[in-house]
Design a protein around this motif. Structure first.
Motif, PDB file in Angstrom:
ATOM      1  N   ARG A  10       1.866   1.679  -3.513  1.00 37.46           N
ATOM      2  CA  ARG A  10       0.708   2.072  -4.310  1.00 37.46           C
ATOM      3  C   ARG A  10       0.268   3.488  -3.963  1.00 37.46           C
ATOM      4  O   ARG A  10      -0.096   4.262  -4.843  1.00 37.46           O
ATOM      5  CB  ARG A  10      -0.441   1.082  -4.064  1.00 37.46           C
ATOM      6  N   THR A  44       0.830  -1.202   0.000  1.00 33.30           N
ATOM      7  CA  THR A  44       0.000   0.000   0.000  1.00 33.30           C
ATOM      8  C   THR A  44       0.866   1.254   0.000  1.00 33.30           C
ATOM      9  O   THR A  44       0.484   2.256  -0.583  1.00 33.30           O
ATOM     10  CB  THR A  44      -0.938   0.058   1.223  1.00 33.30           C
ATOM     11  N   GLN A  82       2.523   5.832  -5.664  1.00 30.81           N
ATOM     12  CA  GLN A  82       2.194   5.925  -7.087  1.00 30.81           C
ATOM     13  C   GLN A  82       0.914   6.711  -7.287  1.00 30.81           C
ATOM     14  O   GLN A  82       0.812   7.488  -8.222  1.00 30.81           O
ATOM     15  CB  GLN A  82       2.033   4.527  -7.670  1.00 30.81           C
TER      16      GLN A  82
END
Lengths: 124, 180
Positions: B44, B41, B47
């Motif tokens: 992510r 996470t 990102q």
């Protein structure tokens, strides 16, 4: 001829300005504290250095040259050609800051120059 | 009666022990998976905020230049370098809305770029911004209606590849590399 001079200012003065500001920043030292008051102090401190003034003057010259050339040339022509500043940046960093430029970076810069040459052919 | 109570207690404690070891195994498993999930996470999440900001910077910077171009076209060609001729042009430039819009876009681009660099590596951000040379061509076609010849598209693409390569090299070269 006129646009060659303006491009010279955009590329060389712009890069020279960035190098001067970079030099001034190195003189002030690394920033650790990001509170508004200390950032203000940092900015005031940097303007005591002559390098900072030189940098701002050169960058302004580059900006006004960009405006002048945009008054009679297409944006899609001017901005790609000003990518030559990658080459100027590498030479400047090598000469004035003593940075070593890797072979891969020179290859990238050569490709940028090739692209700029192709765009330059389309100036008519 | 007592015997059966002891037996019950013994089975209960045995049950507890097996329960306890089961709980430990479960907790270790849970800890491990949360660690893994946290790692995933985190990447992510980074990102999730990095990619939109890169997209914004790829659009905002070129958009600033497009507005500057639009503003300067309305001012008219600057052909003289004499101060007396430049003064009325300067007043036109400073009162042009498009010029200020362009400056605001460029300032916004600068702020977004700085924000990105507070967590993302320069060697990750710089190659991504090479796409701004393509977006300047697209935006000047869409906003300004500039006709872009196939040769110019080729040149712009070659510049993108070159800038991408420049960015993929090591960002710090002024010190000797630790691992040869």
């Amino acid at each position: 001829m006129r646009e060659a001079v303006l491009f010279f200012f955009i590329v060389v003065a712009g890069t020279g300005g960035e190098l001067s500001v970079s030099r001034a920043m190195k003189g002030v030292g690394e920033v650790h504290d990001f509170r508004p008051k200390s950032i203000l102090r940092f900015v005031l401190q940097s303007f005591r250095l002559p390098w900072m003034w030189l940098g701002v003057a050169l960058m302004s010259l580059a900006f006004f040259s960009l405006l002048a050339i945009l008054s009679f040339r297409q944006v899609s022509f001017v901005v790609p050609v000003s990518a030559l500043s990658y080459a100027a940046g590498a030479f400047g960093a090598k000469l004035f800051l003593g940075e070593r430029i890797s072979r891969n970076r020179w290859i990238g810069i050569a490709i940028v120059c090739l692209g700029v040459t192709i765009v330059w052919w389309t100036r008519a | 009666m007592t015997l059966s109570r002891v037996a019950v207690r013994r089975t209960a404690s045995a049950h507890e022990v097996s329960n306890l070891s089961g709980t430990i195994v479960l907790q270790v498993l849970l800890f491990w998976t949360t660690q893994q999930r946290n790692h995933v996470t985190r990447t992510r999440r980074l990102q999730l905020k990095t990619i939109p900001l890169i997209l914004i910077s790829i659009i905002l910077g070129p958009l600033g230049n497009v507005f500057l171009g639009k503003g300067m076209k309305s001012v008219g060609p600057v052909t003289s370098a004499r101060i007396l001729d430049l003064l009325p042009i300067a007043s036109c430039v400073l009162t042009s809305g498009y010029i200020w819009l362009g400056i605001v876009c460029l300032l916004g681009f600068f702020v977004v770029h700085m924000l990105l660099l507070t967590w993302a590596d320069y060697s990750y951000v710089q190659p991504a911004t090479s796409l701004s040379y393509l977006s300047i061509a697209i935006l000047s076609y869409l906003v300004l209606g500039e006709m872009i010849s196939p040769l110019r598209w080729l040149g712009v693409t070659v510049i993108c590849v070159g800038v991408l390569l420049v960015g993929r090299t090591s960002p710090s070269t002024s010190e000797a590399p630790e691992h040869a």
